[in-house]
Write a protein that holds these residues in place. Structure first.
Motif, PDB file in Angstrom:
ATOM      1  N   PHE A   1      -5.534  35.364 -20.024  1.00 59.64           N
ATOM      2  CA  PHE A   1      -4.914  34.533 -21.046  1.00 59.64           C
ATOM      3  C   PHE A   1      -6.011  34.005 -21.955  1.00 59.64           C
ATOM      4  CE2 PHE A   1      -5.717  31.703 -17.447  1.00 59.64           C
ATOM      5  CZ  PHE A   1      -6.302  30.589 -18.043  1.00 59.64           C
ATOM      6  N   LEU A   2      -5.638  33.645 -23.183  1.00 58.19           N
ATOM      7  CA  LEU A   2      -6.613  33.189 -24.173  1.00 58.19           C
ATOM      8  C   LEU A   2      -6.480  31.685 -24.332  1.00 58.19           C
ATOM      9  CD1 LEU A   2      -7.364  35.058 -27.492  1.00 58.19           C
ATOM     10  CD2 LEU A   2      -7.655  32.598 -27.240  1.00 58.19           C
ATOM     11  N   PHE A   3      -7.589  30.983 -24.197  1.00 57.70           N
ATOM     12  CA  PHE A   3      -7.607  29.524 -24.278  1.00 57.70           C
ATOM     13  C   PHE A   3      -8.546  29.125 -25.403  1.00 57.70           C
ATOM     14  CE2 PHE A   3      -8.836  25.363 -21.973  1.00 57.70           C
ATOM     15  CZ  PHE A   3      -7.801  24.680 -22.586  1.00 57.70           C
ATOM     16  N   ASP A   4      -8.006  28.391 -26.385  1.00 63.69           N
ATOM     17  CA  ASP A   4      -8.726  28.040 -27.607  1.00 63.69           C
ATOM     18  C   ASP A   4      -8.810  26.526 -27.728  1.00 63.69           C
ATOM     19  OD1 ASP A   4      -9.631  27.570 -30.182  1.00 63.69           O
ATOM     20  OD2 ASP A   4      -8.142  28.842 -31.166  1.00 63.69           O
ATOM     21  N   ARG A   5     -10.026  25.982 -27.627  1.00 62.04           N
ATOM     22  CA  ARG A   5     -10.234  24.538 -27.760  1.00 62.04           C
ATOM     23  C   ARG A   5     -11.050  24.209 -29.010  1.00 62.04           C
ATOM     24  NH1 ARG A   5     -13.552  22.674 -23.389  1.00 62.04           N
ATOM     25  NH2 ARG A   5     -14.221  24.817 -23.073  1.00 62.04           N
ATOM     26  N   SER A   6     -10.984  25.065 -30.026  1.00 59.20           N
ATOM     27  CA  SER A   6     -11.823  24.892 -31.205  1.00 59.20           C
ATOM     28  C   SER A   6     -11.249  23.896 -32.206  1.00 59.20           C
ATOM     29  CB  SER A   6     -12.042  26.241 -31.897  1.00 59.20           C
ATOM     30  OG  SER A   6     -10.794  26.797 -32.324  1.00 59.20           O
ATOM     31  N   GLY A   7      -9.974  23.512 -32.057  1.00 58.82           N
ATOM     32  CA  GLY A   7      -9.347  22.596 -33.008  1.00 58.82           C
ATOM     33  C   GLY A   7      -9.090  21.226 -32.418  1.00 58.82           C
ATOM     34  N   THR A   8      -8.332  20.415 -33.150  1.00 57.49           N
ATOM     35  CA  THR A   8      -8.015  19.066 -32.681  1.00 57.49           C
ATOM     36  C   THR A   8      -7.059  19.088 -31.499  1.00 57.49           C
ATOM     37  OG1 THR A   8      -6.279  18.935 -34.358  1.00 57.49           O
ATOM     38  CG2 THR A   8      -8.423  18.017 -34.928  1.00 57.49           C
ATOM     39  N   VAL A   9      -6.264  20.144 -31.382  1.00 51.64           N
ATOM     40  CA  VAL A   9      -5.453  20.379 -30.187  1.00 51.64           C
ATOM     41  C   VAL A   9      -5.854  21.734 -29.626  1.00 51.64           C
ATOM     42  CG1 VAL A   9      -3.505  18.987 -30.984  1.00 51.64           C
ATOM     43  CG2 VAL A   9      -3.572  21.426 -31.512  1.00 51.64           C
ATOM     44  N   ALA A  10      -5.578  21.957 -28.351  1.00 53.15           N
ATOM     45  CA  ALA A  10      -5.907  23.240 -27.725  1.00 53.15           C
ATOM     46  C   ALA A  10      -4.724  24.188 -27.847  1.00 53.15           C
ATOM     47  CB  ALA A  10      -6.269  23.025 -26.254  1.00 53.15           C
ATOM     48  N   LEU A  11      -5.025  25.481 -27.825  1.00 48.87           N
ATOM     49  CA  LEU A  11      -3.998  26.515 -27.911  1.00 48.87           C
ATOM     50  C   LEU A  11      -4.193  27.488 -26.763  1.00 48.87           C
ATOM     51  CD1 LEU A  11      -4.312  27.289 -31.736  1.00 48.87           C
ATOM     52  CD2 LEU A  11      -2.637  25.789 -30.650  1.00 48.87           C
ATOM     53  N   LEU A  12      -3.090  27.957 -26.210  1.00 49.04           N
ATOM     54  CA  LEU A  12      -3.170  28.909 -25.108  1.00 49.04           C
ATOM     55  C   LEU A  12      -2.070  29.940 -25.252  1.00 49.04           C
ATOM     56  CD1 LEU A  12      -3.972  28.194 -21.410  1.00 49.04           C
ATOM     57  CD2 LEU A  12      -2.006  29.628 -21.966  1.00 49.04           C
ATOM     58  N   ARG A  13      -2.460  31.207 -25.212  1.00 50.63           N
ATOM     59  CA  ARG A  13      -1.477  32.280 -25.223  1.00 50.63           C
ATOM     60  C   ARG A  13      -1.463  32.933 -23.856  1.00 50.63           C
ATOM     61  NH1 ARG A  13      -2.689  36.520 -29.426  1.00 50.63           N
ATOM     62  NH2 ARG A  13      -3.881  37.535 -27.773  1.00 50.63           N
ATOM     63  N   GLU A  14      -0.333  32.820 -23.183  1.00 55.16           N
ATOM     64  CA  GLU A  14      -0.214  33.355 -21.838  1.00 55.16           C
ATOM     65  C   GLU A  14      -0.148  34.871 -21.875  1.00 55.16           C
ATOM     66  OE1 GLU A  14       1.939  30.117 -19.215  1.00 55.16           O
ATOM     67  OE2 GLU A  14       3.266  30.840 -20.798  1.00 55.16           O
TER      68      GLU A  14
END
Length: 244
Positions: A51-64
Motif C-alpha cells: 500500500f502507498l502511504f503519503d505524509r508529504s502534505g498537511t494530512v496523510a493519504l493512503l491508497r490500499e
C-alpha cells in the motif's frame, strides 16, 4: 603466498559475521531514516500486499493495495495511546500507526487487530488525476444509471461547475458517492427517500441528507482532502434528514 591467503580468509570471515549477526544500532538508524521518508510503499507482513502511504502534505493519504482504482483514504494524525502517531479517517477509523522509531502497524478491514507493515521503497505522492469537464459529465451519467438501476427508480445527479484544477476532485467525489451507495446495497430501506444527489462547492468537505436529497460538499483546492470518504458519505446516507 600463505600470508596472503590468511588475510583473504580473515576478511571473508568478518563479512560473514556482519551478515549473520544483527546489529541493533544499525537497524535503529535505518528505521530512523525511514521514519523521515514521507512517501513510500509499505508491505504487509501477513499477505505481502503493498500500500502507498503519503505524509508529504498537511494530512496523510493512503491508497490500499497497489491498485490505482482503489479509494485514497485521507488520514488525520492523532497521538496514539502509549506513544507514536495514529492516523484516522474522517469517520474516526484508525488505519495505520507509526512508532517513534518508524515501525508501522496497519489496520485494514480484513485484519482489524492490526498487522506489521514494513517500509519497502520510496514513491511519488498521491494527487487526483487531472480530468476534463466531459469526463466529469460522463462519470455523473454513469452514477445516474447505476443508482437508478440499483434503486429501481429515477435518481438525478447535479453538480456545480468546478475550476479546471478541481475537476479531478469532482470526478473522484462521484466515485466516492457510487462506492457509498454500493456499500449499502443490503440495506436499501435506508435509501428509500433518496431521489437526488447534489454536489456543491464549499470551504470544507461535508455530506448530509436534506429532504429527499443527498448533499455532498467538496473543496477542490485541497485535493483528496477536499472531499469526504465513501464511508463518511455512507454514514450520511444512513442518517435522518439534517440541517447544514
Amino acid at each position: 603466498m600463505t600470508r596472503f591467503l590468511i588475510v583473504i580468509l580473515t576478511a571473508a570471515l568478518c563479512a560473514g559475521a556482519a551478515i549473520g549477526f544483527q546489529n541493533p544500532l544499525r537497524d535503529r538508524l535505518l528505521r530512523n531514516e525511514r521514519a523521515e521518508e514521507t512517501v513510500g510503499w509499505y508491505q504487509r507482513a501477513d499477505t505481502g500486499e503493498f500500500f502507498l502511504f503519503d505524509r508529504s502534505g498537511t494530512v496523510a493519504l493512503l491508497r490500499e493495495r497497489d491498485d490505482p482504482t482503489r479509494e485514497v483514504l485521507v488520514l488525520f494524525a492523532n497521538r496514539a495511546p502509549g506513544g507514536g502517531t495514529a492516523y484516522v479517517t474522517d469517520t474516526g477509523r484508525e488505519v495505520i500507526r507509526l512508532t517513534g522509531l518508524g515501525g508501522a502497524t496497519y489496520f485494514p478491514a480484513d485484519a482489524p487487530n492490526g498487522v506489521i507493515a514494513d517500509f519497502a521503497s520510496e514513491a511519488r505522492g498521491l494527487a487526483p488525476a487531472p480530468r476534463s469537464a466531459e469526463e466529469v459529465r460522463l462519470q455523473a451519467e454513469e452514477l445516474v444509471n447505476e443508482l437508478s438501476a440499483d434503486l429501481n427508480r429515477n435518481i438525478s445527479v447535479g453538480y456545480a461547475p468546478a475550476p479546471r484544477a478541481g475537476l479531478g476532485v469532482q470526478y473522484d467525489s462521484l466515485q466516492m458517492i457510487a462506492l457509498a451507495f454500493r456499500s449499502l446495497r443490503n440495506d436499501r430501506r435506508r435509501l428509500r427517500g433518496i431521489e437526488r444527489v447534489d454536489i456543491s462547492i464549499g470551504d470544507q468537505p461535508a455530506a448530509y441528507r436534506r429532504d429527499n436529497s443527498l448533499i455532498v460538499v467538496i473543496a477542490p483546492e485541497y485535493g483528496f482532502a477536499g472531499r469526504s470518504s465513501s464511508a463518511y458519505i455512507a454514514r450520511a446516507l444512513m442518517t435522518e434528514d439534517q440541517a447544514t
